[in-house]
Design a protein around this motif. Structure first.
Motif, PDB file in Angstrom:
ATOM      1  N   HIS A  51       0.742  -1.227  -0.010  1.00  0.00           N
ATOM      2  CA  HIS A  51       0.119   0.024   0.024  1.00  0.00           C
ATOM      3  C   HIS A  51       0.876   1.270  -0.156  1.00  0.00           C
ATOM      4  CE1 HIS A  51      -3.276   2.598   0.952  1.00  0.00           C
ATOM      5  NE2 HIS A  51      -2.795   3.259   2.060  1.00  0.00           N
ATOM      6  N   ASP A  52       1.892   1.071   0.702  1.00  0.00           N
ATOM      7  CA  ASP A  52       2.792   2.495   0.916  1.00  0.00           C
ATOM      8  C   ASP A  52       3.387   2.588  -0.372  1.00  0.00           C
ATOM      9  OD1 ASP A  52       2.550   2.751   3.674  1.00  0.00           O
ATOM     10  OD2 ASP A  52       3.972   1.358   4.076  1.00  0.00           O
ATOM     11  N   LEU A  53       3.785   1.720  -1.203  1.00  0.00           N
ATOM     12  CA  LEU A  53       4.686   1.658  -2.416  1.00  0.00           C
ATOM     13  C   LEU A  53       3.569   1.924  -3.643  1.00  0.00           C
ATOM     14  CD1 LEU A  53       7.149  -1.236  -2.468  1.00  0.00           C
ATOM     15  CD2 LEU A  53       7.417   1.424  -1.995  1.00  0.00           C
ATOM     16  N   ARG A  54       2.374   1.818  -3.588  1.00  0.00           N
ATOM     17  CA  ARG A  54       1.278   2.335  -4.426  1.00  0.00           C
ATOM     18  C   ARG A  54       1.039   3.550  -4.644  1.00  0.00           C
ATOM     19  NH1 ARG A  54      -1.449  -2.945  -3.262  1.00  0.00           N
ATOM     20  NH2 ARG A  54      -1.361  -4.303  -5.117  1.00  0.00           N
ATOM     21  N   ARG A  55       1.118   4.173  -3.023  1.00  0.00           N
ATOM     22  CA  ARG A  55       1.032   5.655  -2.947  1.00  0.00           C
ATOM     23  C   ARG A  55       2.002   6.299  -3.334  1.00  0.00           C
ATOM     24  NH1 ARG A  55       0.776   6.334   3.197  1.00  0.00           N
ATOM     25  NH2 ARG A  55       0.721   8.600   2.507  1.00  0.00           N
ATOM     26  N   TYR A  56       3.266   5.781  -3.059  1.00  0.00           N
ATOM     27  CA  TYR A  56       4.402   6.295  -3.702  1.00  0.00           C
ATOM     28  C   TYR A  56       4.461   6.530  -5.220  1.00  0.00           C
ATOM     29  CZ  TYR A  56       9.570   7.350  -4.633  1.00  0.00           C
ATOM     30  OH  TYR A  56      10.549   7.725  -5.123  1.00  0.00           O
ATOM     31  N   VAL A  57       3.881   5.412  -5.948  1.00  0.00           N
ATOM     32  CA  VAL A  57       3.723   5.481  -7.312  1.00  0.00           C
ATOM     33  C   VAL A  57       2.759   6.406  -7.831  1.00  0.00           C
ATOM     34  CG1 VAL A  57       2.797   4.145  -9.228  1.00  0.00           C
ATOM     35  CG2 VAL A  57       4.520   3.112  -7.729  1.00  0.00           C
ATOM     36  N   ILE A  70       9.075   5.746 -13.982  1.00  0.00           N
ATOM     37  CA  ILE A  70       8.259   5.085 -12.587  1.00  0.00           C
ATOM     38  C   ILE A  70       8.638   3.745 -12.713  1.00  0.00           C
ATOM     39  CG2 ILE A  70       6.388   4.341 -11.598  1.00  0.00           C
ATOM     40  CD1 ILE A  70       4.886   7.010 -12.659  1.00  0.00           C
ATOM     41  N   ALA A  71       8.816   2.882 -13.944  1.00  0.00           N
ATOM     42  CA  ALA A  71       9.082   1.632 -13.873  1.00  0.00           C
ATOM     43  C   ALA A  71      10.609   1.110 -13.567  1.00  0.00           C
ATOM     44  CB  ALA A  71       8.981   0.975 -15.535  1.00  0.00           C
ATOM     45  N   ARG A  72      11.272   2.182 -13.921  1.00  0.00           N
ATOM     46  CA  ARG A  72      12.649   2.408 -13.383  1.00  0.00           C
ATOM     47  C   ARG A  72      12.822   2.344 -12.122  1.00  0.00           C
ATOM     48  NH1 ARG A  72      15.127   7.293 -14.806  1.00  0.00           N
ATOM     49  NH2 ARG A  72      14.822   7.848 -12.461  1.00  0.00           N
ATOM     50  N   HIS A  73      12.000   3.039 -11.191  1.00  0.00           N
ATOM     51  CA  HIS A  73      12.103   3.445  -9.937  1.00  0.00           C
ATOM     52  C   HIS A  73      11.506   1.925  -9.360  1.00  0.00           C
ATOM     53  CE1 HIS A  73      12.447   7.784  -8.584  1.00  0.00           C
ATOM     54  NE2 HIS A  73      12.279   7.898  -9.921  1.00  0.00           N
ATOM     55  N   LEU A  74      10.493   1.428  -9.837  1.00  0.00           N
ATOM     56  CA  LEU A  74       9.987   0.283  -9.201  1.00  0.00           C
ATOM     57  C   LEU A  74      11.071  -0.925  -9.417  1.00  0.00           C
ATOM     58  CD1 LEU A  74       6.275   0.336 -10.299  1.00  0.00           C
ATOM     59  CD2 LEU A  74       7.244   0.422  -8.045  1.00  0.00           C
ATOM     60  N   ALA A 100       3.958  -0.117 -13.038  1.00  0.00           N
ATOM     61  CA  ALA A 100       3.948   1.401 -13.442  1.00  0.00           C
ATOM     62  C   ALA A 100       3.024   1.552 -14.271  1.00  0.00           C
ATOM     63  CB  ALA A 100       5.316   1.806 -13.936  1.00  0.00           C
ATOM     64  N   PRO A 101       2.119   2.983 -14.162  1.00  0.00           N
ATOM     65  CA  PRO A 101       1.004   3.344 -15.155  1.00  0.00           C
ATOM     66  C   PRO A 101       1.705   2.967 -16.416  1.00  0.00           C
ATOM     67  CG  PRO A 101       1.508   4.928 -13.750  1.00  0.00           C
ATOM     68  CD  PRO A 101       2.780   3.981 -13.548  1.00  0.00           C
TER      69      PRO A 101
END
Length: 309
Positions: A51-57, A70-74, A100-101
């Motif tokens: 949940h934390d990481l979904r909020r971060y994305v 965003i994919a690179r971050h993940l 990522a979106p």
């Protein structure tokens, strides 16, 4: 939270032998995450949830990052947690199921052939511009990546055979043809290089201090060249590479050959240039076919024809 992160970066550098550039990229992305988590009141990587990481994305998306970034971050977060699991500093990988979106496929920019000819035919004003012109001619002549042109040594070029040996991604070598104009530009640069580079320096392109040119310097000099010589768009290394690929495909139609020249492992990567080629054909069609033109244009053409008759 910083100590496990620092240990992870050392692990990438010493054990995995990743380049400083790659390590810096991982560190930058993970520090950004740790700063955000700290602001949310988190102080332990073990307690981070999906949940934390979904909020971060969602935060990254609102801040304007595209899907690729965003994919690179993940990817960095997933790899970091694999390391934490190995070190028994985490019990699961909360980033595994986060995606990522979706991103729209953005076509690379391409310069017009006539504009590139105009820019590359410009006369250098000083020795460093002679070097710059030689670099840019090689980049457009052989479709080089930024890292590839920065990594060239004097021995990389066979001026007699008109060939260039390049080390691309993954340390893969490929042999590329070099055009006449690029060879001429090299011939003008090499005597000037001899006056700048110390005897032990192998780099083909050196700074005024005689050291190998950095990536940033090449980018800056190309942008400066465009401004000084009257380009109508911002010049950057990938623009020259994309223009090379698109112009080659327009002329030859040989996708496999362009794939080999670019050093793409997968032909699907090269196929983006077929879309560019189709866009070019579509524009020509729209401008030329009497049944495709807008009504006003067709009427104007008809009036012109009547006057001529």
């Amino acid at each position: 939270m910083s100590r496990p992160l620092d240990d992870f970066i050392r692990h990438l550098s010493s054990e995995k032998r990743h380049s400083p550039r790659t390590c810096d990229s991982y560190q930058r992305d993970l520090i950004r995450l740790s700063v955000w988590l700290t602001r949310q009141g988190h102080g332990d990587w073990l307690r981070i949830t999906r949940h934390d990481l979904r909020r971060y994305v969602a935060v990254l998306s609102r801040e304007g990052l595209d899907g690729r970034s965003i994919a690179r971050h993940l990817s960095a977060i997933r790899r970091f947690y694999r390391y934490l699991l190995r070190e028994q500093l985490a019990t699961d990988n909360p980033a595994l199921d986060i995606r990522a979106p979706k991103r729209g496929r953005r076509l690379p920019g391409v310069a017009d052939v006539d504009q590139l000819n105009h820019l590359l035919d410009a006369t250098p004003d000083d020795p460093l511009e002679v070097r710059d012109l030689s670099m840019f001619e090689l980049m457009y002549s052989s479709g080089l990546r930024l890292a590839e042109v920065a990594g060239l040594d004097v021995g990389s070029v066979d001026r007699v055979g008109g060939e260039l040996r390049v080390v691309g991604k993954g340390g893969k070598e490929r042999l590329l043809p070099v055009g006449r104009k690029a060879l001429q530009a090299l011939e003008a640069w090499l005597p000037l290089r001899a006056g700048l580079a110390p005897e032990h320096e192998k780099a083909l392109f050196v700074s005024r201090r005689g050291s190998r040119l950095s990536h940033r310097s090449i980018q800056s000099r190309l942008s400066r060249w465009g401004l000084a010589k009257g380009a109508d768009q911002r010049l950057h290394p990938h623009l020259l590479r994309h223009s090379f690929a698109s112009h080659m495909l327009e002329s030859s139609g040989d996708l496999r050959a362009v794939q080999e020249l670019l050093g793409h492992a997968d032909i699907a990567t090269t196929q983006v240039y077929t879309h560019l080629d189709f866009q070019h054909l579509a524009r020509v069609y729209d401008q030329s076919h009497p049944r495709a033109r807008r009504r006003g244009e067709a009427l104007a053409t008809g009036t012109t024809l009547k006057k001529q008759e």
